[in-house]
Design a protein around this motif. Structure first.
Motif: not given
Length: 577
Positions: A353-375
């Protein structure tokens, strides 16, 4: 005098006409408690010099109607404005999901945007005509301009400055049903190692040396009608061969998944729900946003991204749900076949999943997480975990002829595998350490009202076990075949770092002329050297398509020429509209 009389008569005639025409608006606008068809009382001020009482009345009546129109417009929201571009993630998904590539904004009750920026970084929550707002950029997604509804996710500011977001601000030929998109990436790469076979390895963006090539030609766009949405983008050129080659999942089972999907970079469909600030449910092939950079070079600050981005997924196949609780926040869970894979490697899909947060026009905070796949192909006991987190900050913005904007992006990744003979921590009976740790940092300067750009950056990775290291294409080796010349066994050490400088000329929002220098290094021989990585003779079988025997096979008497250092120059023309 005759002139004055004529002017007075003309003035009276015009006022009488205005009064007659105003009878209909007077009925239409009577929604404030005044009986329909009854004009509100007119306040009679002292007559203006030169006007009769009747003319004074008509003038005040016109002024009153103008005020009433303004009140109604203020009650109903902002007056109609020209459609604005809304990009998506097409970063490694515009995922950013967002969004999304460029699109025009529409009212929240029409249709939902397809992907972005990825966006991106990611798609928007509300309907739009076109891609990406969002990133929203996915490895592959883009941002939008501040001209759409304030309730539109990420539409409260212009995010075209983001790394991984398309910088286009409109889609010229968008309609209420379809927003077309055309992309082209034509480039020339010069390697100072001068490989004899012109083959470059270790990159998911650059593949041939000293030649002009079409790396990507994409035709497609976004379909949208009655909240139903779909997005398709082709990938003709080198990407159609090189991207599937890094996916080992087609080696499991039949029907040649790499051939079935190789000419599609994005192909998904879904539905937009008018809840919260928008909810999108999409299934198919969509761009990843792990790694910040977009899959499409036009959207990025640099052509060759650092290893954190270049070695992580560019696409996912599966299901995603994009939830926009506010206009500043996106939450996006995934259920996918695997880590950059058309199919499953073993018996279990991956989640993330992903969480994307842009509180204003000059900042972006982005997190992507991945788990459990047998790759690991053929090793169902090995499970992968990965966390990819980024921050982008625009710290200077003063439009003008000189230096007009500055921003930086910082990305950090951490991950590991356990089971099947390896462990996350190492030093145990479960097996040697199998992990990934890396970062990349870029700083961007814009000049002359964003017509010129300069980017300086780079990064570093440590990947024992080499499970995310791109396999050099020695004797046609693929992710499925492997090669004895560059092993990926548990415990194999791999460390690498790079720096780059990129200069862009952007005479139009739809084209970028780019020049870039890249210096890349590894602790083991990895990059193509002067002798190349292709056998020139085949002692046991004829060479077929420049492969001696089966792909990646050991060739008696042949040794690939691999070096620890590579310096390259890239010249490219990038188009998107």
């Amino acid at each position: 005098m005759r002139v004055m009389d004529w002017k007075m008569k003309s003035t009276r005639l015009c006022l009488v006409i205005i009064l007659c025409v105003s009878i209909v608006p007077g009925r239409v606008f009577a929604d404030d408690g005044t009986p329909s068809g009854t004009a509100p009382p007119v306040r009679m001020d002292a007559p203006k010099p030169g006007l009769t009482e009747r003319e004074q009345y008509l003038l005040e009546r016109v002024e009153q109607l103008e005020r009433r129109v303004e009140e109604l417009e203020s009650k109903g929201g902002q007056p109609a404005a020209p459609a604005a571009s809304v990009s998506q993630p097409g970063t490694k998904d515009v995922a950013n999901s967002a969004a999304t590539p460029g699109a025009t904004a529409a009212t929240p009750s029409t249709v939902a945007p397809a992907n972005t920026i990825s966006s991106a970084n990611s798609s928007l929550g509300h309907p739009a005509i076109g891609p990406q707002a969002g990133q929203a950029t996915e490895k592959g997604k883009a941002g939008g301009t501040n001209t759409s509804s304030p309730e539109e996710p990420f539409a409260f500011a212009d995010f075209t400055w983001l790394n991984g977001n398309s910088r286009t601000k409109d889609t010229p030929y968008a309609t209420s049903f379809f927003s077309p998109e055309i992309r082209a990436d034509v480039d020339y790469n010069y390697s100072f190692n001068h490989p004899a076979d012109d083959t470059i390895g270790g990159s998911s963006e650059v593949f041939r040396s000293n030649e002009l090539h079409v790396t990507q030609l994409g035709l497609g766009g976004d379909f949208h009608l009655d909240n139903v949405r779909a997005r398709v983008m082709t990938q003709f050129g080198l990407y159609s061969q090189t991207t599937p080659r890094n996916d080992a999942s087609p080696a499991r089972g039949q029907w040649n998944l790499d051939n079935a999907y190789r000419y599609l970079s994005e192909a998904n469909a879904g539905y937009h729900f008018n809840a919260l600030h928008g909810i999108n449910v999409d299934a198919g092939i969509f761009l990843s946003y792990i790694g910040l950079f977009s899959y499409y070079q036009f959207d990025n600050w640099a052509y060759q991204p650092s290893y954190v981005s270049s070695n992580t997924p560019w696409f996912f196949t599966g299901l995603r749900v994009q939830i926009f609780p506010t206009a500043h926040l996106k939450i996006e869970p995934w259920l996918i076949n695997g880590w950059q894979s058309y199919g499953r490697f073993n018996n279990r899909p991956g989640v993330g999943g992903q969480i994307l947060w842009r509180p204003n026009g000059w900042l972006e905070i982005l997190g992507n997480q991945y788990a459990l796949g047998e790759e690991a192909l053929g090793n169902p006991g090995r499970v992968r975990y990965h966390s990819d987190d980024s921050v982008e900050v625009k710290y200077f913005d003063k439009p003008g002829p000189g230096l007009d904007k500055m921003a930086f992006s910082l990305t950090g990744d951490i991950g590991c595998e356990h089971g099947g003979g390896v462990s996350c921590a190492g030093g145990s009976k479960k097996g040697p350490k199998q992990s990934f740790l890396g970062f990349m940092l870029y700083n961007r300067f814009w000049f002359d009202r964003d017509h010129y750009g300069l980017t300086i950056g780079g990064g570093k990775i440590n990947n024992p076990g080499r499970y995310l290291v791109l396999l050099p294409p020695i004797n046609g080796a693929t992710a499925a075949s492997g090669t004895p010349y560059f092993t990926e066994n548990p415990g194999d050490i791999y460390k690498a770092w790079d720096i780059s400088g990129t200069f862009d000329w952007m005479p139009s929002q739809y084209i970028t002329f780019r020049g870039e220098f890249d210096h890349r290094a590894a602790n083991v021989p990895y990059f193509s050297g002067p002798g190349g990585v292709t056998p020139t003779s085949c002692p046991t079988a004829p060479i077929v398509e420049n492969i001696c025997g089966s792909p990646g096979a050991l060739v008696p008497g042949f040794t690939p020429d691999l070096k620890k250092i590579e310096n390259r120059i890239n010249l490219s023309i990038l188009v998107k509209f």
